[in-house]
Design an enzyme around this catalytic site. Structure first.
Site, PDB file in Angstrom:
ATOM      1  N   TYR A   1      20.154 -24.447  45.673  1.00  0.00           N
ATOM      2  CA  TYR A   1      19.066 -25.405  46.508  1.00  0.00           C
ATOM      3  C   TYR A   1      18.645 -24.853  47.679  1.00  0.00           C
ATOM      4  O   TYR A   1      17.282 -24.978  48.492  1.00  0.00           O
ATOM      5  CB  TYR A   1      19.711 -26.489  46.449  1.00  0.00           C
ATOM      6  CG  TYR A   1      20.047 -27.555  45.138  1.00  0.00           C
ATOM      7  CD1 TYR A   1      19.484 -27.156  43.822  1.00  0.00           C
ATOM      8  CD2 TYR A   1      20.595 -29.232  45.540  1.00  0.00           C
ATOM      9  CE1 TYR A   1      19.713 -27.372  43.059  1.00  0.00           C
ATOM     10  CE2 TYR A   1      20.891 -29.747  44.071  1.00  0.00           C
ATOM     11  CZ  TYR A   1      20.853 -28.713  43.354  1.00  0.00           C
ATOM     12  OH  TYR A   1      21.464 -28.814  41.513  1.00  0.00           O
TER      13      TYR A   1
ATOM     14  N   GLY B   1      42.121 -41.128  40.821  1.00  0.00           N
ATOM     15  CA  GLY B   1      42.198 -42.601  41.289  1.00  0.00           C
ATOM     16  C   GLY B   1      40.998 -42.648  42.741  1.00  0.00           C
ATOM     17  O   GLY B   1      40.969 -43.733  43.359  1.00  0.00           O
TER      18      GLY B   1
ATOM     19  N   LYS C   1      28.258 -27.007  44.560  1.00  0.00           N
ATOM     20  CA  LYS C   1      28.096 -26.469  42.986  1.00  0.00           C
ATOM     21  C   LYS C   1      28.190 -24.505  43.121  1.00  0.00           C
ATOM     22  O   LYS C   1      27.218 -24.320  44.344  1.00  0.00           O
ATOM     23  CB  LYS C   1      26.667 -26.538  41.674  1.00  0.00           C
ATOM     24  CG  LYS C   1      26.243 -27.898  42.341  1.00  0.00           C
ATOM     25  CD  LYS C   1      25.355 -28.498  41.105  1.00  0.00           C
ATOM     26  CE  LYS C   1      25.134 -30.173  41.330  1.00  0.00           C
ATOM     27  NZ  LYS C   1      23.977 -30.103  42.422  1.00  0.00           N
TER      28      LYS C   1
ATOM     29  N   ASP D   1      24.042 -34.889  46.464  1.00  0.00           N
ATOM     30  CA  ASP D   1      24.621 -33.788  45.401  1.00  0.00           C
ATOM     31  C   ASP D   1      23.830 -32.551  45.683  1.00  0.00           C
ATOM     32  O   ASP D   1      22.657 -32.560  45.322  1.00  0.00           O
ATOM     33  CB  ASP D   1      24.008 -34.745  43.664  1.00  0.00           C
ATOM     34  CG  ASP D   1      24.272 -33.360  42.975  1.00  0.00           C
ATOM     35  OD1 ASP D   1      25.052 -33.749  42.320  1.00  0.00           O
ATOM     36  OD2 ASP D   1      23.251 -32.524  42.959  1.00  0.00           O
TER      37      ASP D   1
ATOM     38  N   HIS E   1      28.009 -24.526  38.196  1.00  0.00           N
ATOM     39  CA  HIS E   1      26.546 -25.448  38.140  1.00  0.00           C
ATOM     40  C   HIS E   1      26.013 -25.384  35.997  1.00  0.00           C
ATOM     41  O   HIS E   1      25.396 -26.131  36.059  1.00  0.00           O
ATOM     42  CB  HIS E   1      25.904 -24.546  39.407  1.00  0.00           C
ATOM     43  CG  HIS E   1      24.638 -25.436  39.420  1.00  0.00           C
ATOM     44  ND1 HIS E   1      23.519 -25.228  40.755  1.00  0.00           N
ATOM     45  CD2 HIS E   1      23.532 -25.664  38.636  1.00  0.00           C
ATOM     46  CE1 HIS E   1      22.639 -26.218  40.818  1.00  0.00           C
ATOM     47  NE2 HIS E   1      22.477 -26.900  40.213  1.00  0.00           N
TER      48      HIS E   1
ATOM     49  N   GLN F   1      37.607 -42.791  44.612  1.00  0.00           N
ATOM     50  CA  GLN F   1      36.180 -43.687  43.654  1.00  0.00           C
ATOM     51  C   GLN F   1      34.594 -42.770  44.367  1.00  0.00           C
ATOM     52  O   GLN F   1      35.255 -42.458  45.715  1.00  0.00           O
ATOM     53  CB  GLN F   1      37.031 -44.974  44.928  1.00  0.00           C
ATOM     54  CG  GLN F   1      37.754 -45.703  44.269  1.00  0.00           C
ATOM     55  CD  GLN F   1      38.130 -47.183  45.297  1.00  0.00           C
ATOM     56  OE1 GLN F   1      36.643 -47.811  45.918  1.00  0.00           O
ATOM     57  NE2 GLN F   1      38.471 -48.043  45.875  1.00  0.00           N
TER      58      GLN F   1
HETATM   59  N1  LIG Z   1      23.347 -30.329  37.812  1.00  0.00           N
HETATM   60  C1  LIG Z   1      22.181 -29.359  37.746  1.00  0.00           C
HETATM   61  O1  LIG Z   1      22.120 -28.662  36.892  1.00  0.00           O
HETATM   62  C2  LIG Z   1      20.610 -30.427  38.290  1.00  0.00           C
HETATM   63  C3  LIG Z   1      19.997 -30.313  37.341  1.00  0.00           C
HETATM   64  C4  LIG Z   1      19.011 -30.466  38.064  1.00  0.00           C
HETATM   65  C5  LIG Z   1      18.897 -31.684  39.425  1.00  0.00           C
HETATM   66  N2  LIG Z   1      19.709 -32.149  39.473  1.00  0.00           N
HETATM   67  C6  LIG Z   1      19.986 -33.009  40.500  1.00  0.00           C
HETATM   68  O2  LIG Z   1      19.483 -34.326  40.489  1.00  0.00           O
HETATM   69  C7  LIG Z   1      18.514 -34.322  40.916  1.00  0.00           C
HETATM   70  C8  LIG Z   1      17.614 -35.126  40.613  1.00  0.00           C
HETATM   71  O3  LIG Z   1      16.957 -35.299  39.857  1.00  0.00           O
HETATM   72  P1  LIG Z   1      15.690 -34.606  40.564  1.00  0.00           P
HETATM   73  O4  LIG Z   1      15.281 -34.355  41.470  1.00  0.00           O
HETATM   74  O5  LIG Z   1      15.203 -33.605  39.308  1.00  0.00           O
HETATM   75  O6  LIG Z   1      14.860 -35.619  39.315  1.00  0.00           O
HETATM   76  P2  LIG Z   1      14.859 -37.230  39.778  1.00  0.00           P
HETATM   77  O7  LIG Z   1      15.453 -37.459  40.343  1.00  0.00           O
HETATM   78  O8  LIG Z   1      14.531 -38.218  38.239  1.00  0.00           O
HETATM   79  O9  LIG Z   1      13.151 -37.639  40.199  1.00  0.00           O
HETATM   80  C9  LIG Z   1      12.841 -36.923  41.056  1.00  0.00           C
HETATM   81  C10 LIG Z   1      11.129 -37.504  41.470  1.00  0.00           C
HETATM   82  O10 LIG Z   1      11.055 -38.446  41.348  1.00  0.00           O
HETATM   83  C11 LIG Z   1      10.379 -39.624  42.904  1.00  0.00           C
HETATM   84  N3  LIG Z   1      11.399 -40.893  42.738  1.00  0.00           N
HETATM   85  C12 LIG Z   1      12.648 -40.997  42.725  1.00  0.00           C
HETATM   86  N4  LIG Z   1      13.010 -42.622  43.322  1.00  0.00           N
HETATM   87  C13 LIG Z   1      10.774 -43.070  43.015  1.00  0.00           C
HETATM   88  C14 LIG Z   1      11.050 -44.283  43.912  1.00  0.00           C
HETATM   89  N5  LIG Z   1      12.010 -44.936  43.379  1.00  0.00           N
HETATM   90  N6  LIG Z   1       9.685 -44.533  43.283  1.00  0.00           N
HETATM   91  C15 LIG Z   1       9.107 -43.553  42.855  1.00  0.00           C
HETATM   92  N7  LIG Z   1       9.485 -42.516  42.631  1.00  0.00           N
HETATM   93  C16 LIG Z   1      10.328 -41.959  42.960  1.00  0.00           C
HETATM   94  C17 LIG Z   1      10.619 -38.672  43.835  1.00  0.00           C
HETATM   95  O11 LIG Z   1       9.686 -39.222  44.675  1.00  0.00           O
HETATM   96  P3  LIG Z   1       9.335 -39.172  46.333  1.00  0.00           P
HETATM   97  O12 LIG Z   1      10.193 -38.261  47.139  1.00  0.00           O
HETATM   98  O13 LIG Z   1       8.138 -39.167  46.714  1.00  0.00           O
HETATM   99  O14 LIG Z   1      10.473 -40.097  46.181  1.00  0.00           O
HETATM  100  C18 LIG Z   1      10.661 -37.125  42.687  1.00  0.00           C
HETATM  101  O15 LIG Z   1       9.548 -36.174  42.614  1.00  0.00           O
HETATM  102  C19 LIG Z   1      18.652 -33.800  41.378  1.00  0.00           C
HETATM  103  O16 LIG Z   1      18.052 -33.734  43.132  1.00  0.00           O
HETATM  104  C20 LIG Z   1      19.278 -32.397  41.810  1.00  0.00           C
HETATM  105  O17 LIG Z   1      20.585 -32.802  43.143  1.00  0.00           O
HETATM  106  C21 LIG Z   1      21.017 -30.702  39.372  1.00  0.00           C
END
Ligand SMILES: NC(=O)c1ccc[n+]([C@@H]2O[C@H](COP(=O)([O-])OP(=O)(O)OC[C@H]3O[C@@H](n4cnc5c(N)ncnc54)[C@H](OP(=O)(O)O)[C@@H]3O)[C@@H](O)[C@H]2O)c1
Length: 347
Positions: A70, A28, A98, A65, A131, A30
């Protein structure tokens, strides 16, 4: 999904958190339908990520997240504490953390959660995830060939011992929900069969070029919510997570055309698609204009049904986070981590 749909107004770089849609978990509770990622991909400093959290709170984000691996929960904790002291009640925040792979041991789970709580300066977490389903450590910043000599395959009985400690965290009131990350359908089937407290979410890679329809449907049909990482294709991901075959969802002609129609960056189209499809994207950004536009994307004009249908056809089955560093024996390929045959890969 519960929440008010809105086409604005967007005032002075701020989105009213009450306008952001929420997903209802099976308890439940949000959960805000978009969160800010906090993984600095081995090159953005903890201080820069913490500054982004402060800025994101100012523009209207309420969901973050986090993860111990990290390496920035301590700095993020000060940002969260400042916000809750000043103006945002704790219960309006959604904080995920995580359990890292080297802390699956029965004596490590509760201690590790307590460490995240202490670093984040919180008395409880809204969500705590395992994780990865493998207890395999890799050092931060390592390269793709790095392997732990103690690496193991997925052993369900061992995972359940870890999960029982996760359940104890709920019993003790240290976390409100528990969940998984990087799971597969066969692993989740076993967990759902044996869990006393079932996972509330599964965090998984999801973007227009990696839609994971089977796992996405399985998660939802079993009363869990999919949380999508790398929602814009992780352009800043570490070197170890790059291969020549990788594709770039923000360069896909369909995404670019829709972005041009709306006058937004293609990343914003990826975020809109994610929320409208039913997953919770957690885009990372330290650029205020970018993270604000991602949040605005969730409360402004939706993609049309035709655009949603068109994006569903551009899946390239392109997994970006392959996880090679978690392999447990020689001669394997990254596919072995993901149970592509439909069965858990044998040890
Ligand atoms: N559970 C897991 O195993 C796992 C694995 C990977 C990631 N994660 C989580 O997921 C999150 C997101 O994944 P990610 O950081 O790998 O990739 P992402 O969110 O797909 O990409 C982030 C990148 O995109 C750019 N970006 C974001 N919004 C933008 C926009 N509106 N315009 C232009 N560029 C943009 C950012 O650059 P700028 O900073 O220049 O905006 C950054 O370099 C992570 O930070 C983490 O918290 C979890």
């Amino acid at each position: 999904m519960k929440g008010k749909s809105a086409s604005g107004p967007l005032v002075n770089g701020y989105v009213d958190p009450a306008l952001v849609p929420h997903r209802i978990l099976y308890t439940g509770a949000q959960m805000p339908a978009i969160g800010l990622g906090t993984f600095g991909s081995d090159h953005v400093t903890a201080g820069e990520v913490a500054a982004a959290i402060e800025g994101a709170l100012e523009v209207g984000y309420r969901h973050f997240d986090c993860a111990s691996v990290y390496g920035n929960e301590h700095e993020i904790g000060y940002a969260l504490e400042r916000a809750t002291r000043r103006h945002i009640p704790r219960e309006q925040l959604w904080i995920t953390s995580k359990l890292w792979n080297d802390k699956h041991g029965e004596n490590d789970v509760i201690a590790s959660c307590r460490k995240s709580l202490s670093d984040l300066r919180l008395s409880y977490l809204d969500l705590y995830l395992v994780h990865w389903p493998f207890p395999n450590f890799h050092p931060p910043g390592c390269d793709v060939s790095s392997r732990s000599k103690d690496a193991k395959p997925y052993i369900h009985a061992e995972f359940m011992r870890t999960w029982q400690k996760m359940e104890e965290l709920v019993d003790r009131g240290l976390v409100r929900h528990i969940g998984t990350s990087n799971m597969t359908v066969p692993k989740l089937k076993l967990l759902l069969r044996d869990a006393r407290i079932k996972p509330a979410v599964n965090e998984m890679e999801l973007h227009p070029h990696f839609q994971q329809a089977e796992l996405f449907d399985f998660v939802r049909s079993n009363g869990m919510v999919p949380v999508g990482y790398c929602p814009v294709g992780s352009p800043g991901r570490p070197e170890r997570d790059r291969t020549p075959e990788d594709t770039v969802p923000t360069q896909d002609p369909v995404i670019v055309r829709i972005a041009n129609r709306l006058g937004v960056h293609p990343a914003v189209v990826c975020i809109k698609w994610a929320v409208q499809r039913g997953q919770i994207p957690i885009p990372f950004s330290t650029n205020r204009g970018h993270y604000l536009s991602n949040l605005e994307g969730v409360v402004s004009e939706p993609l049309t049904d035709a655009e949603m249908r068109e994006i569903s056809t551009i899946d390239r089955n392109c997994r970006l986070i392959k996880g090679q560093v978690f392999l447990w024996k020689d001669g394997q390929t990254w596919e072995d981590l993901w149970d592509l045959s439909g069965e858990i890969t044998p040890p």
